[in-house]
Design an enzyme around this catalytic site. Structure first.
Site, mmCIF file in Angstrom:
data_model
loop_
_atom_site.group_PDB
_atom_site.id
_atom_site.type_symbol
_atom_site.label_atom_id
_atom_site.label_comp_id
_atom_site.label_asym_id
_atom_site.label_seq_id
_atom_site.Cartn_x
_atom_site.Cartn_y
_atom_site.Cartn_z
ATOM 1 N N GLN A 103 -5.352 -8.882 -3.058
ATOM 2 C CA GLN A 103 -5.429 -7.958 -1.915
ATOM 3 C C GLN A 103 -6.876 -7.677 -1.517
ATOM 4 O OE1 GLN A 103 -3.434 -7.542 -4.571
ATOM 5 N NE2 GLN A 103 -1.587 -6.405 -4.088
ATOM 6 N N ARG A 148 10.363 -0.957 -4.598
ATOM 7 C CA ARG A 148 9.154 -1.000 -5.421
ATOM 8 C C ARG A 148 9.100 0.316 -6.202
ATOM 9 N NH1 ARG A 148 3.722 -3.111 -3.001
ATOM 10 N NH2 ARG A 148 3.455 -3.671 -5.198
ATOM 11 N N ASN A 181 -2.854 2.902 -10.390
ATOM 12 C CA ASN A 181 -3.280 2.101 -9.232
ATOM 13 C C ASN A 181 -3.183 0.627 -9.623
ATOM 14 O OD1 ASN A 181 -4.369 1.943 -6.521
ATOM 15 N ND2 ASN A 181 -6.282 1.265 -7.432
ATOM 16 N N ASP A 200 -1.456 4.910 -6.464
ATOM 17 C CA ASP A 200 -0.022 4.787 -6.171
ATOM 18 C C ASP A 200 0.767 5.965 -6.702
ATOM 19 O OD1 ASP A 200 -1.159 1.870 -6.251
ATOM 20 O OD2 ASP A 200 0.645 1.864 -5.006
ATOM 21 N N GLY A 215 0.858 -1.178 0.000
ATOM 22 C CA GLY A 215 0.000 0.000 0.000
ATOM 23 C C GLY A 215 0.897 1.230 0.000
ATOM 24 N N ALA A 216 0.596 2.164 -0.895
ATOM 25 C CA ALA A 216 1.514 3.286 -1.126
ATOM 26 C C ALA A 216 1.863 4.067 0.149
ATOM 27 C CB ALA A 216 0.920 4.204 -2.201
HETATM 28 O O1 MRU Z 1 0.740 -3.848 -4.648
HETATM 29 P P1 MRU Z 1 0.077 -3.161 -3.498
HETATM 30 O O2 MRU Z 1 -0.770 -4.055 -2.665
HETATM 31 O O3 MRU Z 1 1.046 -2.349 -2.679
HETATM 32 O O4 MRU Z 1 -0.903 -2.121 -4.212
HETATM 33 C C1 MRU Z 1 -1.718 -1.286 -3.449
HETATM 34 C C2 MRU Z 1 -2.595 -0.421 -4.257
HETATM 35 O O5 MRU Z 1 -2.600 -0.463 -5.460
HETATM 36 C C3 MRU Z 1 -3.415 0.577 -3.513
HETATM 37 O O6 MRU Z 1 -4.625 0.808 -4.166
HETATM 38 C C4 MRU Z 1 -2.643 1.883 -3.413
HETATM 39 O O7 MRU Z 1 -1.347 1.657 -2.960
HETATM 40 C C5 MRU Z 1 -3.304 2.847 -2.513
HETATM 41 S S1 MRU Z 1 -3.224 2.336 -0.838
HETATM 42 C C6 MRU Z 1 -3.948 3.504 0.129
#
Ligand code: MRU
Length: 365
Positions: A198, A85, A249, A239, A49-50
């Site tokens: 997720q 990442r 995203n 993201d 999550g970002a």
């Molecule tokens: O690969 P992830 O699980 O880190 O991806 C998360 C997402 O795409 C979320 O939608 C994004 O980070 C926003 S989290 C508040």
């Protein structure tokens, strides 16, 4: 849930995080005690999550100051953390903020300042998300007022942009929590979000913990539900958002935006300012899209009825697989961006009204 997704150990040597790889079948807390451990946890998605990976990286730098707080050591650690990442800009935003703060100080003062700054990033994240929740609630109340007969609000979300993806409260789910707190009857359609699931693993678990009505759906179901009038609004996280309002995203978000557009369903993006990358314009051309191990696609993990954790192959051995983590939704498909400073249209002029001000300003802003 009584605690945040990461919290420092007393004495400032380590942080605790929820190991999200174990959810929803196990709630496991992991202790991270070095910048290298933080980098691994981000890369391997113990934390994800970002906003959360940004906050976690900030603590990684704080841990580095306990070892060696010289400019060279900080630069090496910053480089390693940012390489974990590539897509979510919050990571670079948090690392840059830490480095700017620390390099302005004598080496002897850096350790205390680093732990303080990382804690500040966490507090600001929670505050921003609460504000996003309140701004989003206003939109949801408008959606409900327009809904013939009112009643239950059906929100569709993709991936996990709830409190698990942030320090607390979440971004896309913050308006859902605010709606619940306000007394609205809210139900969430949860995209499973292949390949890492997720939605099925994390959002479903989080909403169940929160007592919010929800239904897990296959990623391909959203369009059908929209055609049938069963989705009142889509809310997703992001993201990275460019200055013209393109939204990057989790992979599959773009298809939901297309379906929402075709069906006249509002498509909202919850965007903390730490996710706005003012340096970029054309999202598709300029945002680096993470490509992950094909094994995430060719195999699936879960728990057997016996309680045993199992991983099984889905695809024929030898079939190649391609695993992009994110996609870009063009600004024209975004109804509005919900930031902590208010709701704006997805275009450069509207986003410009959010720029400047305190430390939570956009990257490059
Ligand atoms: O690969 P992830 O699980 O880190 O991806 C998360 C997402 O795409 C979320 O939608 C994004 O980070 C926003 S989290 C508040």
């Amino acid at each position: 849930m009584p605690h945040r997704t990461l919290w420092p150990e007393a004495g400032e040597g380590a942080v605790f995080v929820i190991d999200q790889r174990q959810l929803p079948h196990g709630f496991v807390v992991a202790r991270l005690a070095s910048a290298a451990a933080v980098a691994l946890a981000i890369r391997e998605m113990w934390v994800r999550g970002a906003p959360l990976i940004g906050a976690c990286a900030a603590y990684g730098l704080a841990m580095q100051t306990s070892e060696d707080a010289s400019d060279a050591a900080l630069a090496r650690t910053a480089f390693a953390l940012m390489g974990t990442r590539p897509t979510a800009v919050n990571l670079a935003w948090a690392v840059d903020r830490m480095i700017t703060r620390l390099q302005a100080l004598p080496v002897a003062q850096r350790r205390a300042a680093a732990w303080h700054e990382a804690a500040l990033i966490c507090d600001e994240d929670e505050a921003a998300n609460r504000a996003i929740g309140e701004h989003g609630l206003k939109l949801l109340r408008e959606v409900l007022e327009r809904k013939p007969g009112g009643g239950r609000l059906n929100i569709l979300t993709h991936c996990n942009a709830g409190w698990l993806a942030t320090v607390d409260r979440g971004t896309a789910l913050a308006p859902v929590y605010a709606a619940r707190d306000f007394g609205l009857d809210v139900h969430v359609w949860v995209d499973e979000t292949r390949p890492r699931n997720q939605g099925a693993s994390l959002t479903a678990w989080e909403l169940r913990e929160e007592g919010i009505a929800h239904t897990v759906i296959a990623d391909n179901t959203g369009g059908h539900l929209m055609q049938k009038g069963q989705v009142d609004a889509v809310i997703v996280g992001c993201d990275r958002v460019t200055r013209r309002g393109d939204v990057c995203n989790k992979i599959g978000t773009y298809l939901k935006a297309l379906a929402a557009h075709d069906n006249g369903v509002p498509f909202y993006v919850a965007m903390p300012l730490s996710t706005l990358d003012w340096r970029l314009n054309d999202g598709l051309a300029e945002i680096p899209i993470e490509e992950r191990d094909a094994r995430e696609l060719t195999h699936i993990a879960g728990v057997a009825d016996s309680g045993e954790r199992v991983e099984v192959r889905l695809t024929p051995a030898g079939s190649p697989a391609l695993n992009f983590g994110f996609d870009v939704t063009p600004a024209r498909l975004v109804t509005a961006l919900i930031s902590e400073r208010g709701v704006v249209a997805a275009n450069e002029a509207a986003l410009a009204t959010l720029r400047g001000g305190n430390g939570s300003a956009a990257h490059g802003g």
